[in-house]
Scaffold this motif. Structure first.
Motif, short mmCIF file in Angstrom:
data_model
loop_
_atom_site.label_atom_id
_atom_site.label_comp_id
_atom_site.label_asym_id
_atom_site.label_seq_id
_atom_site.Cartn_x
_atom_site.Cartn_y
_atom_site.Cartn_z
N ASN A 38 0.94 -1.14 -0.54
CA ASN A 38 0.39 -0.40 0.17
C ASN A 38 1.28 1.20 0.13
O ASN A 38 0.15 2.06 -0.60
N LEU A 41 2.21 1.64 -3.78
CA LEU A 41 1.44 2.17 -4.57
C LEU A 41 1.30 3.43 -4.31
O LEU A 41 1.07 4.27 -5.51
N GLU A 45 1.94 4.55 -7.33
CA GLU A 45 1.24 4.48 -8.40
C GLU A 45 0.72 3.03 -9.20
O GLU A 45 -0.25 2.75 -9.31
N CYS A 67 -4.87 -7.40 -5.34
CA CYS A 67 -5.01 -6.73 -5.64
C CYS A 67 -6.18 -6.38 -4.76
O CYS A 67 -6.20 -5.33 -4.27
N SER A 70 -5.37 -4.61 -1.79
CA SER A 70 -4.42 -3.32 -1.74
C SER A 70 -5.19 -2.34 -2.33
O SER A 70 -5.36 -1.08 -2.07
N GLY A 71 -7.08 -2.64 -2.72
CA GLY A 71 -7.59 -2.04 -4.07
C GLY A 71 -6.84 -1.55 -5.27
O GLY A 71 -7.20 -0.68 -5.69
N ALA A 72 -6.04 -2.39 -5.89
CA ALA A 72 -5.60 -2.27 -6.74
C ALA A 72 -5.82 -2.97 -7.53
O ALA A 72 -6.76 -4.17 -7.40
N GLU A 73 -5.33 -2.19 -9.24
CA GLU A 73 -6.19 -3.54 -10.30
C GLU A 73 -4.46 -3.72 -10.64
O GLU A 73 -3.39 -3.14 -11.10
N TYR A 85 -1.35 -1.56 -10.49
CA TYR A 85 -2.33 0.01 -10.58
C TYR A 85 -3.32 0.81 -9.84
O TYR A 85 -4.13 0.05 -9.43
N ARG A 86 -2.83 2.18 -8.59
CA ARG A 86 -4.09 1.83 -7.88
C ARG A 86 -3.39 3.98 -7.97
O ARG A 86 -2.30 4.26 -7.54
#
Length: 104
Positions: A38, A41, A45, A67, A70-73, A85-86
């Motif tokens: 986190n 990111l 980013e 993903c 962390s809420g990432a794509e 990516y986030r």
């Protein structure tokens, strides 16, 4: 908001020259690793994560767990390298890979 195909192509182009800054290893998905993910990111980013796992299915499961936590794509996964990516809440122009790429 989902990314468009043009956004994904742009992120792949930027991510091509990046090196993996995190390595997921034997200790598993620990709270410390998620915190570090986190933080990276938020700083950069767009990052690459190297996933050391036995099989392709294990790598896919680990990447999807990263993903989710962390809420990432996931932008791209080739072999044991995942490009995540986030968007940062407050991007730092000196650290953000997206902002640095726009200037160059």
């Amino acid at each position: 908001m989902p990314l468009s195909s043009q956004d994904i192509k742009r992120l792949r182009r930027i991510g091509h020259h990046l090196k993996a800054i995190l390595i997921f290893g034997d200790k598993g998905l620990t709270e410390t690793f998620v915190e570090e993910l986190n933080a990276r990111l938020e700083d950069h980013e767009l990052i690459k994560v190297k996933v050391n796992a036995e099989t392709r299915d294990d790598r896919a499961e680990i990447v999807s767990a990263l993903c989710e936590n962390s809420g990432a794509e996931l932008i791209q996964r080739i072999g044991n390298i995942a490009l995540l990516y986030r968007a940062a809440e407050k991007p730092n122009p000196k650290l953000s890979n997206l902002l640095r790429y726009q200037e160059a």
